[in-house]
Write an enzyme that holds these catalytic residues in place. Structure first.
Site, PDB file in Angstrom:
ATOM      1  N   CYS B  47     -39.144  20.930 -17.487  1.00 37.15           N
ATOM      2  CA  CYS B  47     -38.637  20.700 -16.129  1.00 37.15           C
ATOM      3  C   CYS B  47     -37.134  20.927 -16.091  1.00 37.15           C
ATOM      4  CB  CYS B  47     -38.905  19.264 -15.665  1.00 37.15           C
ATOM      5  SG  CYS B  47     -40.592  18.737 -15.801  1.00 37.15           S
ATOM      6  N   ASP B 448     -51.262  -2.743   4.811  1.00 38.25           N
ATOM      7  CA  ASP B 448     -51.152  -2.164   6.133  1.00 38.25           C
ATOM      8  C   ASP B 448     -52.039  -0.919   6.116  1.00 38.25           C
ATOM      9  OD1 ASP B 448     -50.081  -1.268   8.630  1.00 38.25           O
ATOM     10  OD2 ASP B 448     -48.844   0.122   7.485  1.00 38.25           O
ATOM     11  N   ASP B 628     -45.532  -0.138   5.347  1.00 40.80           N
ATOM     12  CA  ASP B 628     -44.472   0.864   5.483  1.00 40.80           C
ATOM     13  C   ASP B 628     -43.765   0.841   6.819  1.00 40.80           C
ATOM     14  OD1 ASP B 628     -46.568   1.941   7.040  1.00 40.80           O
ATOM     15  OD2 ASP B 628     -45.588   3.894   6.888  1.00 40.80           O
ATOM     16  N   ASP B 632     -44.435  -3.822   9.911  1.00 45.44           N
ATOM     17  CA  ASP B 632     -44.744  -4.573   8.684  1.00 45.44           C
ATOM     18  C   ASP B 632     -43.525  -5.284   8.128  1.00 45.44           C
ATOM     19  OD1 ASP B 632     -47.354  -3.467   8.553  1.00 45.44           O
ATOM     20  OD2 ASP B 632     -46.450  -1.615   7.818  1.00 45.44           O
TER      21      ASP B 632
END
Lengths: 52, 729
Positions: B47, B448, B628, B632
């Site tokens: 990488c 959620d 998120d 919430d």
């Protein structure tokens, strides 16, 4: 025991050199990316000659 | 590198956020030629090489250096290079990247502190080695003048080193004393100062025992613990800084003679603002002109876009989807619903009882005990020896050194460092040091729905229900709109190999849908009411040919990868799972069935979410909240511990303890496993170091402790706890 007169300063100087080398690496930011440095070792890019 | 997550932001809110980021990036690129990008998926030597090579190929880039520890790349480039080009380039080779604002990253300050601690640690380490070398000679029987010489040399090394390396402890002990508290650092400083001065006195008096080695190695081990602690906190903080999105609080103000871009803070009720498609509502207001659809999912969790036209009431934070809207401001800034939500968070956070970590609880019991023990040793030996202050002080110093929480100070940081390092590699960022401990105590998990269990991106559900001709038409029409449903339709039909029909006069009717002429008759794709169909309780768009009956294309919210595994793994651990959503019954029930979750509630208001969590807490449950949205946020702040995905709103991430860096939800279950493991290790470490104390303290109290015993007990316990912490991997 006269040998102590040489050995103790020698050991102190060696320790001091080690300490200075450590401070140099620290200032040279060699501890900023330990993980990356470990991985760079494996890269083959600059195996034959150093990076220009 | 195979498991690269797509960097396409699927939900309209993210599109808006990214648009805002792009504006900010542009503004910065003009003044600056250095960039810092985060590379969340970089992880190996290949990488590094790929990223650096690709960036250097870009014209104008002078240097690029990847920092794998922080998952960042620093780039120096000519003035005409923009971050967006580089990000696009990296995306091309499969590395999602985001630009960071170097100004917002307090890198230099953190660096300075870290290097400062490391330097003190290094100095103490070298001094310790040298003094140990001399001490070995004393332990093995050096006598008289030789012993005195060695003690003098040790003193010469130890005293300046202690004065330098011990500063962090002295400073924090002084601060604690000024605040009339007894922290861990008070006994530490006392032990360092008392042992150093007693040893110096002994050296003057040609005494037998000097504790310079013990004092310096104590300092070394404690600094090692402090440095580990600092490192994990710094890593968490820098990554958290990265995440704070570049929110551009600007609005397009309409006034006589044209438009002007102004700061949201300057808007007053009565102003007219224009909100373009893809933009987020900056204020609460009433629509005076235009028609569109609004995505309210971040505020309420609803997935169905809401139709909006002249006279509709809109709230700050909603995302405009299709047509431009002109809005008359009714409330801005402090009074807007966005801010009221933030206030809710503040209330919830104030209600959250300050969690005392295991280490704090330990220190609270330990520090007084150490002082009492040393003091009573001093008193006892004064009485026993008939007033021999030198002997009594020596024994008290030995007791302080041996009981000093060397291993204790290492026990927690070593475990937390290795646990959070492990979780970071799995894509979890621990923002708060006690989060792991709290996570280990959880007995209930609340999710959620929109944006957490799902990606908040629609996915065509009934492709097979339609005839080929309808599909071809739908594709042709969908291509005429940037609405999320249209884009999902284009994507699904495109990958199913459908070719678009040829239509003419294609145009979008903002707020309703797309219309065109096909073989002489009118075709429409859009809202139910517009095509004469009856709306359903699920996300759908309708296709009407001529005046015929409309056909529905239904959509489901795409499940977040790993959601099924995460929920299954959590249930396998014996914890109960619940879904709390602001969305309507239908989609929530469907999702609950898919994930096999029995407990769910739909249509929950934000304040209600926080209330439900608070009620659970009152009933003695320790709740993990995963969410998120803005709706919430209060619940996240009120829960025992909370997790939010990286795509969450800024406020939600700020309110949560742990952030999921990738798209995958599966690491949540892994985090719970590691947290419990870490907690067990911390407790084991406490037991180990207390065990050493139980063995060594009686020896010290009896006045039999020698510097050798002190050094052995200290090193052995510190090394054991460190090794035990490493076992976590």
């Amino acid at each position: 025991m006269e040998i102590l007169a040489y050995l103790i300063p020698v050991s102190l100087v060696l320790g001091g050199i080690g300490l200075l080398a450590f401070l140099w690496t620290l200032r040279n930011r060699q501890y900023d990316d330990p993980e990356g440095d470990g991985q760079r070792l494996l890269a083959k890019d600059w195996d034959n000659h150093p990076r220009p | 590198m195979a498991a690269m997550s797509p960097s396409v932001s699927a939900c309209p809110a993210c599109v808006a956020a990214h648009a805002a980021e792009a504006v900010a990036a542009e503004a910065k690129a003009q003044v600056r030629a250095g960039f810092v990008l985060t590379l969340p998926t970089a992880h190996c030597a290949v990488c590094i090489a790929d990223v650096e090579r690709e960036l250097l190929l870009h014209p104008g880039v002078r240097s690029a250096r990847v920092n794998l520890t922080q998952r960042r790349v620093s780039i120096e480039a000519g003035p005409h290079v923009t971050a967006d080009e580089l990000i696009a380039r990296l995306a091309g080779i499969g590395f999602p990247a985001h630009e960071l604002d170097p100004g917002a990253l307090s890198v230099t300050e953190t660096d300075r502190q870290g290097r400062d601690l490391l330097m003190r640690l290094g100095v103490a380490g070298f001094a310790m080695m040298n003094i140990m070398l001399l001490s070995v000679a004393v332990w093995s029987g050096a006598e008289a003048a030789t012993r005195d010489l060695f003690h003098w040399i040790s003193a010469m090394i130890a005293l300046p080193v202690l004065a330098f390396s011990g500063q962090p402890f002295f400073r924090s002990a002084w601060a604690a004393l000024k605040a009339r508290r007894l922290g861990m650092d008070v006994p530490i400083s006392l032990a360092l100062i008392l042992s150093a001065s007693m040893s110096l006195y002994e050296t003057f008096a040609h005494g037998e025992h000097a504790y310079f080695d013990a004092a310096v190695s104590l300092c070394f081990f404690l600094l090692a613990g402090r440095y580990l602690d600092f490192r994990s906190r710094a890593a968490a903080r820098s990554a958290a800084e990265e995440l704070s999105a570049l929110e551009v609080p600007r609005a397009l103000l309409l006034r006589e003679g044209g438009e002007a871009t102004v700061a949201v803070a300057d808007l007053v009720p009565g102003d007219l603002v224009r909100v373009m498609p893809g933009g987020r509502m900056p204020v609460d207001g009433v629509v005076t002109d235009g028609a569109s659809e609004l995505d309210r999912s971040l505020l309420t969790g609803e997935t169905l876009p809401v139709w909006t036209g002249t006279g509709s009431v809109v709230s700050a934070g909603e995302v405009n989807l299709t047509g431009p809207l002109t809005v008359r401001v009714t409330a801005a800034g402090r009074d807007s619903s966005l801010h009221r939500m933030a206030d809710l968070v503040a209330v919830a956070e104030a209600g959250r009882t300050r969690y005392t970590s295991l280490a704090d609880r330990m220190a609270r019991a330990y520090a007084p005990a150490v002082h009492v023990l040393a003091l009573s040793a001093l008193a006892f030996w004064l009485w026993q020896s008939g007033g021999d202050l030198r002997l009594s002080l020596n024994i008290a110093a030995a007791v302080l050194i041996i009981t000093c929480p060397c291993a204790l100070a290492l026990a927690v940081p070593a475990v937390v460092t290795s646990a959070s390092g492990r979780l970071f590699r799995k894509g979890l960022l621990i923002k708060d040091g006690t989060a792991l401990e709290r996570l280990a105590e959880v007995d209930r998990v609340v999710f959620d729905k929109t944006g957490t269990l799902t990606l908040g991106a629609p996915q065509l559900a009934n492709l097979d229900d339609h005839a080929g001709e309808d599909l071809a038409l739908a594709l042709a029409l969908a291509k005429g709109s940037a609405h999320p449903l249209s884009r999902a339709l284009v994507e699904a039909l495109g990958s199913a190999g459908v070719t678009a029909a040829t239509v003419s006069n294609l145009h979008e009717v903002a707020g309703y849908g797309v219309e065109a002429i096909w073989r002489g008759s009118r075709v429409r794709l859009g809202r139910a009411a517009w095509v004469g169909a009856k709306a359903r309780d699920m996300t759908a768009t309708w296709l009407q040919i001529g005046e015929g009956a409309a056909r529905a294309f239904t959509f489901t919210d795409r499940l977040r990868p790993g959601a099924v595994e995460a929920v299954a793994a959590i249930r396998a651990r014996g914890l109960s799972v619940m879904i709390l959503s602001g969305d309507s019954d239908g989609p929530v029930a469907a999702l609950a069935a898919e994930l096999d979750v029995a407990e769910w509630r739909a249509g929950v208001f934000p304040a209600e979410k926080a209330e439900i969590i608070a009620r659970m807490a009152d009933a003695g449950h320790r709740v993990l909240m995963v969410g998120d949205g803005l709706n919430d946020t209060a619940a996240l702040a009120g829960a025992h511990v909370s997790i939010s995905p990286a795509s969450a709103l800024d406020a939600a991430r700020a309110a949560s303890d742990i952030v999921l860096l990738g798209q995958d939800l599966a690491p949540v279950a892994e985090a719970m496993r590691v947290a419990q493991l870490a907690r067990r290790r911390i407790k084991q470490n406490f037991a180990l170091s207390i065990g050493y104390n139980i063995l060594a303290v009686p020896v010290a109290l009896a006045g039999l402790a020698t510097p050798l015993i002190a050094a052995l007990a200290m090193s052995a316990s510190s090394v054991t706890v460190s090794l035990n912490a490493l076992r976590l991997k």
